[in-house]
Design a protein around this motif. Sequence first.
Motif, mmCIF file in Angstrom:
data_model
loop_
_atom_site.group_PDB
_atom_site.id
_atom_site.type_symbol
_atom_site.label_atom_id
_atom_site.label_comp_id
_atom_site.label_asym_id
_atom_site.label_seq_id
_atom_site.Cartn_x
_atom_site.Cartn_y
_atom_site.Cartn_z
ATOM 1 N N GLU A 135 79.804 -2.691 4.195
ATOM 2 C CA GLU A 135 79.047 -4.076 3.461
ATOM 3 C C GLU A 135 77.969 -3.538 2.530
ATOM 4 O O GLU A 135 77.037 -4.266 2.472
ATOM 5 C CB GLU A 135 78.866 -5.050 4.430
ATOM 6 N N TYR B 134 69.985 -11.614 0.882
ATOM 7 C CA TYR B 134 70.414 -11.213 2.034
ATOM 8 C C TYR B 134 69.729 -11.360 3.246
ATOM 9 O O TYR B 134 68.698 -11.513 3.183
ATOM 10 C CB TYR B 134 70.468 -9.509 1.627
ATOM 11 N N THR C 185 67.292 -15.606 10.998
ATOM 12 C CA THR C 185 68.540 -15.784 11.575
ATOM 13 C C THR C 185 68.668 -14.849 12.763
ATOM 14 O O THR C 185 68.102 -13.828 13.147
ATOM 15 C CB THR C 185 69.548 -14.996 10.606
ATOM 16 N N ASP D 187 66.765 -22.337 9.316
ATOM 17 C CA ASP D 187 67.440 -20.872 8.834
ATOM 18 C C ASP D 187 66.616 -19.954 8.412
ATOM 19 O O ASP D 187 67.002 -19.074 7.363
ATOM 20 C CB ASP D 187 68.732 -21.019 7.772
ATOM 21 N N ILE E 189 78.565 -11.199 -2.966
ATOM 22 C CA ILE E 189 79.620 -12.130 -2.826
ATOM 23 C C ILE E 189 79.002 -13.515 -2.728
ATOM 24 O O ILE E 189 79.619 -14.438 -3.843
ATOM 25 C CB ILE E 189 80.327 -11.871 -1.603
ATOM 26 N N THR E 190 78.064 -13.704 -1.971
ATOM 27 C CA THR E 190 77.685 -15.226 -1.812
ATOM 28 C C THR E 190 76.608 -15.773 -3.028
ATOM 29 O O THR E 190 76.132 -16.558 -3.080
ATOM 30 C CB THR E 190 77.102 -15.381 -0.612
ATOM 31 N N LYS E 191 76.205 -14.659 -3.490
ATOM 32 C CA LYS E 191 74.935 -14.563 -4.664
ATOM 33 C C LYS E 191 73.675 -15.403 -3.754
ATOM 34 O O LYS E 191 72.787 -15.957 -4.587
ATOM 35 C CB LYS E 191 75.204 -15.467 -5.618
ATOM 36 N N GLU E 192 73.641 -15.087 -2.420
ATOM 37 C CA GLU E 192 72.331 -15.650 -1.788
ATOM 38 C C GLU E 192 71.611 -14.543 -1.238
ATOM 39 O O GLU E 192 72.084 -13.512 -1.288
ATOM 40 C CB GLU E 192 72.706 -16.699 -0.730
ATOM 41 N N VAL F 195 70.215 -9.455 -3.081
ATOM 42 C CA VAL F 195 71.016 -10.548 -3.071
ATOM 43 C C VAL F 195 72.513 -10.236 -2.623
ATOM 44 O O VAL F 195 73.004 -8.968 -3.009
ATOM 45 C CB VAL F 195 71.058 -11.316 -4.501
ATOM 46 N N ASP F 196 73.069 -10.676 -1.963
ATOM 47 C CA ASP F 196 74.458 -10.588 -1.532
ATOM 48 C C ASP F 196 75.435 -10.809 -2.832
ATOM 49 O O ASP F 196 75.537 -11.893 -3.286
ATOM 50 C CB ASP F 196 74.887 -11.414 -0.256
ATOM 51 N N SER G 8 63.421 -12.203 1.591
ATOM 52 C CA SER G 8 64.283 -13.721 1.575
ATOM 53 C C SER G 8 63.685 -14.520 2.780
ATOM 54 O O SER G 8 63.821 -15.838 2.780
ATOM 55 C CB SER G 8 65.564 -13.481 1.664
#
Length: 474
Positions: free
Chosen positions: A63, A101, A440, A437, A96-99, A93-94, A107
């Motif tokens: 990943e 990481y 995590t 959140d 896939i999710t664009k959120e 930033v991920d 973050s």
Amino acid sequence: MDAKTALKYAEDHGARFVSLRFTDLVGAWHHLTFPIHELSESSFEDGFGFDASSLRGWASIHESDMLLVPDPSRFWMDPFAEEPTVCFIANVVDPITKEGYGLDPRSVAARAESYLRFTGIADTAYFGPEAEFFVFDSVRFYNEQNAAGYEVESDEGIWNSGRGSNGFESPNLGYRIRNKEGYVPVPPADSLSDLRSEIALTLESVGIQVECHHHEVATAGQCEIDFRFSTLLGTADNLQLFKYIVRNTAYRYGKAVTFMPKPIYGDNGSGMHCHQSLWKNEKPLFAGDGYAGLSDLARYYIGGLLKHAPAIVAFAAPTTNSYKRLVPGFEAPVNLAYSARNRSAAVRIPMFSQNPKQKRIEFRPPDPSCNPYLAFSAMLMAGLDGIQNRIDPGEPLDKDIYDLSPEELKDVPSLPGSLDDALSALEADHSFLLKGDVFTPQLIERWISYKREREVQPLRMRPHPLEFALYFDV
């Protein structure tokens, strides 16, 4: 600031390269550099791809693809690059999710600020750290299977007995080392004043406002340069840039800098006292008519800090070396009490001014080896938990705690005595970090496992040089 402003800045300064700065889980800064033609408006949304699998504590190889998205609000020209290079703080930033990481420390800090606003308690948290550090003339260390050791040299070290690192007698050096009080002497006892001034000017050139610099208590090259407070995220960014400039300026002088908390036995270590306050609608919330001019909200914030301090220091004093500074009865506060003006308490309320805008609290256990994004966020979350649950910090302890007997301190809780104990405290007490959140479970689990496997266990398994003196002839 927006993307157009950032691009115009780069153009006006003749930038030929762009450097994207980001922070790994442990707290070290990294960067990728691209030719300036690779930077466009779309870069501030699309980002730049990179491999995150080789960074400490981060993604697994399956990943590993991540994006670095530059933040257009924070940029500067690198004062140490030979070719004109514009620098940006980047978010990870991920793709896939664009959120953000989940293991990107920045973050976490962004989510902490967002959660603060969500609570309605305040809209801004200000942080002001005092990051002390040592400047050495040379450093050597080695850890082999059959040998281990280290050696630091400082012309200011009291061990030199008038002899400089070049081996020759120096009358100025002799003067310096005879002055065994390290705190704020004038030159020549303070041999690093010009270096600190150059650091201060360089900090100003990249937008960090310096308020004061001076020699600290330890005689062998310990320094402090205070810079102006900012928001939680802004201060964490500034602290990473601060460390970069301190190290690189010292390198140009042929010296080495360390932010490790306790590099020298028998002398003071380096702390990072963290001043903090909450504001709402541009009004300070910590000022009131209570003890030391505090509001009830500030007292509850202190209550949260003191209650969760054993878990907080897993992030704020995050090295095995940290607990060679956090020793009961010595230089750093380990007893979880609060007090006005009193530097032996874990929480101090500065009393320099009666101006409500300057009312703040100072949490003193942290040290500059920490990852500021995680440490500041943990402190804020603890304080907010104190406010939400109206945690009473009890009565203040207006005494020199270092002079109190164990009997007098029996009812005063204290910090963990080791990094392993702090990690255990974090395991047992971290629900306050999970609100909104902000942290995590994955990050907390990764932090604990990384610290135990990479730092606690390796140190536990190695003989210490002092053990040969203590036990070789048993």
